[in-house]
Structures are given as C-alpha cells and as structure tokens.
Write a protein that holds these residues in place. Sequence first.
Motif, PDB file in Angstrom:
ATOM      1  N   UNK A 295       0.743  -1.145   0.042  1.00 56.92           N
ATOM      2  CA  UNK A 295       0.186   0.075  -0.070  1.00 56.92           C
ATOM      3  C   UNK A 295       0.854   1.156   0.115  1.00 56.92           C
ATOM      4  N   UNK A 296       1.739   1.294  -0.919  1.00 61.38           N
ATOM      5  CA  UNK A 296       2.641   2.359  -1.117  1.00 61.38           C
ATOM      6  C   UNK A 296       2.359   3.749  -1.437  1.00 61.38           C
ATOM      7  N   UNK A 297       3.084   4.964  -1.614  1.00 60.96           N
ATOM      8  CA  UNK A 297       2.929   5.965  -2.210  1.00 60.96           C
ATOM      9  C   UNK A 297       3.916   6.135  -3.324  1.00 60.96           C
ATOM     10  N   UNK A 298       3.604   7.064  -4.521  1.00 61.83           N
ATOM     11  CA  UNK A 298       4.631   7.305  -5.434  1.00 61.83           C
ATOM     12  C   UNK A 298       5.357   8.617  -5.235  1.00 61.83           C
ATOM     13  N   UNK A 299       4.742   9.459  -4.133  1.00 63.80           N
ATOM     14  CA  UNK A 299       5.633  10.921  -4.092  1.00 63.80           C
ATOM     15  C   UNK A 299       5.728  10.816  -2.548  1.00 63.80           C
ATOM     16  N   UNK A 391      -1.435   5.077  -6.865  1.00 63.77           N
ATOM     17  CA  UNK A 391      -0.018   5.327  -6.971  1.00 63.77           C
ATOM     18  C   UNK A 391       0.927   4.037  -7.411  1.00 63.77           C
ATOM     19  N   UNK A 392       0.694   2.906  -6.708  1.00 64.06           N
ATOM     20  CA  UNK A 392       1.463   1.755  -7.297  1.00 64.06           C
ATOM     21  C   UNK A 392       1.284   1.411  -8.621  1.00 64.06           C
ATOM     22  N   UNK A 393       0.284   1.719  -9.152  1.00 67.04           N
ATOM     23  CA  UNK A 393       0.208   1.568 -10.722  1.00 67.04           C
ATOM     24  C   UNK A 393       1.150   2.665 -11.478  1.00 67.04           C
ATOM     25  N   UNK A 394       1.213   3.715 -10.985  1.00 63.23           N
ATOM     26  CA  UNK A 394       2.094   4.783 -11.423  1.00 63.23           C
ATOM     27  C   UNK A 394       3.485   4.451 -11.295  1.00 63.23           C
ATOM     28  N   UNK A 395       3.684   3.833  -9.897  1.00 61.86           N
ATOM     29  CA  UNK A 395       5.311   3.389  -9.857  1.00 61.86           C
ATOM     30  C   UNK A 395       5.489   2.142 -10.920  1.00 61.86           C
ATOM     31  N   UNK A 396       4.569   1.435 -11.155  1.00 62.28           N
ATOM     32  CA  UNK A 396       4.918   0.286 -12.297  1.00 62.28           C
ATOM     33  C   UNK A 396       4.783   0.688 -13.452  1.00 62.28           C
ATOM     34  N   UNK A 397       4.051   1.629 -13.829  1.00 61.44           N
ATOM     35  CA  UNK A 397       4.347   2.114 -15.327  1.00 61.44           C
ATOM     36  C   UNK A 397       5.386   2.907 -15.664  1.00 61.44           C
ATOM     37  N   UNK A 398       6.053   3.610 -14.553  1.00 63.64           N
ATOM     38  CA  UNK A 398       7.253   4.406 -14.887  1.00 63.64           C
ATOM     39  C   UNK A 398       8.389   3.449 -14.830  1.00 63.64           C
ATOM     40  N   UNK A 399       8.326   2.509 -13.958  1.00 57.43           N
ATOM     41  CA  UNK A 399       9.474   1.439 -14.158  1.00 57.43           C
ATOM     42  C   UNK A 399       9.221   0.837 -15.504  1.00 57.43           C
ATOM     43  N   UNK A 405      12.613  -4.511 -13.696  1.00 55.92           N
ATOM     44  CA  UNK A 405      11.799  -5.433 -13.284  1.00 55.92           C
ATOM     45  C   UNK A 405      10.889  -5.162 -11.992  1.00 55.92           C
ATOM     46  N   UNK A 406       9.529  -5.383 -12.464  1.00 52.76           N
ATOM     47  CA  UNK A 406       8.677  -4.922 -11.366  1.00 52.76           C
ATOM     48  C   UNK A 406       7.217  -5.622 -11.443  1.00 52.76           C
ATOM     49  N   UNK A 407       6.976  -6.151 -10.438  1.00 56.94           N
ATOM     50  CA  UNK A 407       5.649  -6.741 -10.187  1.00 56.94           C
ATOM     51  C   UNK A 407       4.531  -5.933  -9.549  1.00 56.94           C
ATOM     52  N   UNK A 408       3.202  -5.925 -10.029  1.00 59.05           N
ATOM     53  CA  UNK A 408       1.999  -5.304  -9.714  1.00 59.05           C
ATOM     54  C   UNK A 408       0.996  -6.116  -9.407  1.00 59.05           C
ATOM     55  N   UNK A 409       0.552  -6.177  -7.833  1.00 54.57           N
ATOM     56  CA  UNK A 409      -0.642  -6.684  -7.361  1.00 54.57           C
ATOM     57  C   UNK A 409      -1.586  -5.668  -6.729  1.00 54.57           C
ATOM     58  N   UNK A 410      -2.461  -5.312  -7.618  1.00 56.97           N
ATOM     59  CA  UNK A 410      -3.459  -4.473  -7.065  1.00 56.97           C
ATOM     60  C   UNK A 410      -4.976  -5.199  -6.879  1.00 56.97           C
ATOM     61  N   UNK A 411      -5.274  -5.356  -5.765  1.00 59.55           N
ATOM     62  CA  UNK A 411      -6.569  -6.258  -5.523  1.00 59.55           C
ATOM     63  C   UNK A 411      -7.697  -5.418  -5.436  1.00 59.55           C
ATOM     64  N   UNK A 412      -8.628  -5.784  -6.746  1.00 57.29           N
ATOM     65  CA  UNK A 412      -9.781  -5.012  -6.709  1.00 57.29           C
ATOM     66  C   UNK A 412     -10.626  -5.360  -5.331  1.00 57.29           C
ATOM     67  N   UNK A 413     -11.132  -4.192  -4.851  1.00 59.63           N
ATOM     68  CA  UNK A 413     -12.231  -4.185  -3.871  1.00 59.63           C
ATOM     69  C   UNK A 413     -11.461  -4.192  -2.568  1.00 59.63           C
TER      70      UNK A 413
END
Length: 463
Positions: A295-299, A391-399, A405-413
């Motif tokens: 549950x991170x921040x990108x800023x 914010x996690x999606x933003x980090x993953x997109x920029x990387x 190498x980046x792995x993104x797990x965003x859990x819906x709901x």
Amino acid sequence: MQSPMNRLMMALLLSLAGPLAAAPRLEVAPAAEVLQGEPQTLALSGATPGERLTLRLSRRATLPGIGPALLRAEALFEADAQGRIDPERQAPLSGSYAGVDGRGLFWSALPVRGEPQGVPAADAPAGQLLLEALGRDAEGAPHRVAELNLRWLPAEPLVQGRNVASLPGARLVWPKNAAAALPVVIVLGGSEGGSSTAVHMAEALAARGLAALALPYYSPPRWGAQGPMAPELPALPTSFAHIELGLLETARNWLREQPEVDASRIALWGASKGGEFVLAGASRIAGFKGVVAVVPSDVIWEGFDMQRGAMGQPSFSWQGKPLHFVPYQGYAEEVAGFMSGQPVLLRRPHDAGRASHAEAAAAARIEVEKIAAPVLLIAGSDDQVWDSGGMARSVAARRASAGLKTELMVFEGAGHGITSLGGTPTALNNAGPMKLGGQPAADARAQQQGWARTISFLREVLR
C-alpha cells in the motif's frame, strides 16, 4: 449353525451399521497446526446428503483499542450428495459471510459478549481456534455433532534475536536452526509508529528462513485506557516530519558487521508510510537486492503530528535536506472526525492536496526509475487512507517504461488494511472511526495472496 431368522437379523444390523458409523467429521488441510499467516481449508464429511449443519469457528485475540476479545463466525451449509460440506466450493445458506470463500470463517469473525458455550478455554495456548459442526435436535435446539481444535503457531518461539543499541527500537531476528549467515530483510512499519509492526513482520520472515531487521523510525505519543501515554521509543522522532532516509544506509552498514547475516544480500519491506520510505530510500541508496512496498505512495507527502496536525514540512529528508512534498488539503477538517464521531477518510485530504498542487506533486515524485533492484508492489483499489492502488500503478508504469523488473498486485475491492497475517479479522478493518476502505473478503484475499507472493519474491531476489 445360525437359523434363518438369526441370519436375517444379522443382515439387518450390518445394513444399519454403515449409516450409524458415518458420523460427521471435520477436516482441515494442510494441518490442524500451521504457522500464523499460512492458509488452512476447512471441510466436513460424513453428513447425510441434504443435511443442514452450521460450521462455527471461535478464537480469542487481543484487538487494537479493544483488548482481549472472543471472536466468532458461523455459517449454515447444506451437505452435498456425497455428504460433504466444502466452503472452498459451496456458498453458505446464511451466516457471517456470503458467497463461495474457503477463508470466510476466518476473516468474518466478530467479537461476542460473555462466555457462550463452545469457546476456547481462557488458558488455551495462544492462537488456538475451535471449529464446531452444529446440528438441530428434534425440538430444533442446536447441538454439537463434531469439533476440532486448530492452532496458529506464533513465529516468536521459532526465532532468536537481539536488540541493536545504535538503532533505537531496532531488533535483528533470525531462525533458531540457522546454520550459516542468512540474507536479510530490513522491515519498516507505517504511521502507527513504534516497534510492533516491524517486529511482528520481521519475526514472521525469520520463521520462514530469512534474517530480518525490524527498524522503527518514528514513535508518536500513544493513547491508552487511562488517556495519553508517552511514546514507546522516546529516542525516535515523535512527529512524522523530516524522517531521514539515510537511516536505511546506517542500517545497511550495521548489518555488514553482523556475523548472522550475509550483508551482500539485503532486501527492503515497507508498508504504508514505510512503503513510501523504502521506495524513496532505495531510489537514493544502491545495493539492495529487492524492494517490497505494500500500500505504497509514489510521492513524498507532507509531514504530520498526532496533536498538531499537518506541519507544512516534508515527511522525509535526505542527508539533512528537506525533500519536495505534496501538501494536504482539508487535513484538519478530516481528522476532526476523531472527536466528532464522523468517519475519517484520510484519502480525501491526500487526493484534494494532489489535485490542487500539480506542480508540487511533480516535484515530489519518487524517482523509482533509479531503483535497479526488482520491486514488488501490493495495493488495494479501494484504499481510503490514500490511493495506494493508483500510486502503485503509477510506480509500475514508470518502471516499465525504464525496462525495470517490477511486479504489480492491485487487489480489486481491497483497502489499506492488507498487511497483517490474519490476527485481526478483516471484518473489523473499518470498525473504528478511521476508515481503511475495502471489503472484508477482498482484504482477506489480498492479505493471503500478497503475503504468499512476498515470501516467494524475497526468496527469489535473495537467493
């Protein structure tokens, strides 16, 4: 020689023996005792097809802000044609949760008053759970037809450790059976401050074969049953402002001198503000083998104080210099809900501040493209503390644009409360005035799957 009548009676008795012997039996896999945080599945066999039975799970726990409590969940099922009840593939007819969910009885538990029948004894081992199957007698009263004791084994007895004199509140832990120097994870908690989250997660990692350094970095005043209390760790900052990112470098250098660890293999784990910390720190400090940000921040965000509110200063500094930060907007009005009884959704001042300060947000962006190590991001789409999913999606997109190498797990709901190992049921994540967001089932799924991937990811990057 038996008479025809005797043979007839014997055949009748044998025909009845099967149904009479097939009493309902509770089952658990992979075992009745597992390390806390490891999944268990529950089932029942031996029921009469079509029979309706209630599965009930009870346990004791100490809840934040509540204290010791008895927790209970139950659900009514109908046995299938084979006489089985399997929550992994059957939805309950009614109960504490709805839908097909093999973990439903674990995450949907709520506190109950008093000492009803069918509960773990007050002196039962820590982490013991009681699973019961209940039927109805001829008068419709509930009666127990089967029971089974389960247990979540704590990590602490499996690990050894020592405190770090030069790092207030820090503790290095490693498995008791370690035969060689181990790779190590530096563990950082969030804005709750103090040592509890970091130590708990560090012990959980150590129980799974890694060394871990619990690294507290902030310790605000606390609130107890009698009112305000002193900070747990008075040597640490009491306001979340100007926290020095170089603490990670100090910790890394200290680890290089410790015989229990292989300091050529160090990873970072941080949750919430700790996720902001590890991303910002790893973007400036080289040499880490992997980063887990939950549950991170990108800023970098504005700093705050539990009593004075938003401070007009950055949460973090680097080499003594303040970093650019995104100001909040409406922070005081939002946290006033703690006194008025209104729901507190900290995402609102975060989102409003970012929307109103686009230039500041651009300047405060964490340069995640500078983190050479693999990064695992775990977040929820319905986080109401801040937009960790976005914010996690933003980090993953920029990387990804940088080919990293980046792995993104965003859990819906899922919301913000997805970092624990199940000690507190996710049904309680939004019980207090501060709303974490998320649906209990989604939060539980994120906890289980996110933790499992965290362990496998850390083993991969640290091998």
